[in-house]
Design an enzyme around this catalytic site. Sequence first.
Site, mmCIF file in Angstrom:
data_model
loop_
_atom_site.group_PDB
_atom_site.id
_atom_site.type_symbol
_atom_site.label_atom_id
_atom_site.label_comp_id
_atom_site.label_asym_id
_atom_site.label_seq_id
_atom_site.Cartn_x
_atom_site.Cartn_y
_atom_site.Cartn_z
ATOM 1 N N ASP A 7 1.251 -1.380 -0.405
ATOM 2 C CA ASP A 7 -0.090 0.257 0.321
ATOM 3 C C ASP A 7 1.337 1.149 -0.065
ATOM 4 O O ASP A 7 1.270 1.892 0.867
ATOM 5 C CB ASP A 7 -1.028 0.353 1.088
ATOM 6 N N GLU A 66 -1.581 -1.490 -4.795
ATOM 7 C CA GLU A 66 -2.934 -1.024 -5.450
ATOM 8 C C GLU A 66 -1.880 0.020 -6.520
ATOM 9 O O GLU A 66 -1.267 1.277 -6.151
ATOM 10 C CB GLU A 66 -3.063 0.285 -3.395
ATOM 11 N N ASP A 138 -2.112 1.339 7.547
ATOM 12 C CA ASP A 138 -1.180 1.364 6.269
ATOM 13 C C ASP A 138 -1.310 -0.567 5.705
ATOM 14 O O ASP A 138 -1.411 -1.253 4.996
ATOM 15 C CB ASP A 138 0.295 2.170 6.479
#
Length: 172
Positions: A7, A66, A138
Site C-alpha cells: 500500500d 494498489e 497501512d
Amino acid sequence: MVILGIDPGSRVTGYGLIKRQAGKIEYVASGCIRVKGDELAPRLAQIFAGVVEIIRQYQPDEFAIEQVFMAHNPDSALKLGQARGAAIVAATQGELSVAEYSARQIKQAVVGKGSAEKNQVQHMVRHLLNLPGTPQADAADALAVALCHAHTAQSLIKLAGQASKTVRRRLR
C-alpha cells in the site's frame, strides 16, 4: 507461494506478506516503511530500500500493489505515483512480476463491497488471516492487496481449469 502486498505512500508505505498453500492462506508478516525527511527524492530512495529489504528477507514469489487513484489533490496523487514507482522498481529488480489492483477491486475482494470503509477492511483482514489484533491501517491495506491478489489468482486458476475441461470435452 508467498505474496507481498504494498500500500504505497510518500510518507508511510504499508507492506503485508501472506502465504498461499493448498488453497489455504496464512499470515506471514506486515508493517510499515516510515520515511524521514521533507525532500521527496530521499524519501523515494527510502521506500525503494525498504521494499528491497523486505524482498531480500522474505523472498516473496509474487508482488501486488494498489493503483493510484485521483483524489482531490493532484500533487498528492503525483507523489503517491512516485512512491508506487519506487516500490515497483524494487520488485522488478527482485525479478518479481507486478500485479496492480484498484482500491475498489481490493475492497470488493476482501470485504465484498467496493465502497467499504478502512475500518471494515481492517476488520476483515484480521478475520480472514485469524490475527490476534487489528493491524495498523497501512499494514492492513497492504495485507488486503495481497489477499486480493491471492483471491484473483485462485479465481483465474479455477477459470483456466474449467476452460480446459470445456476444451477437452469439445475435442472428444
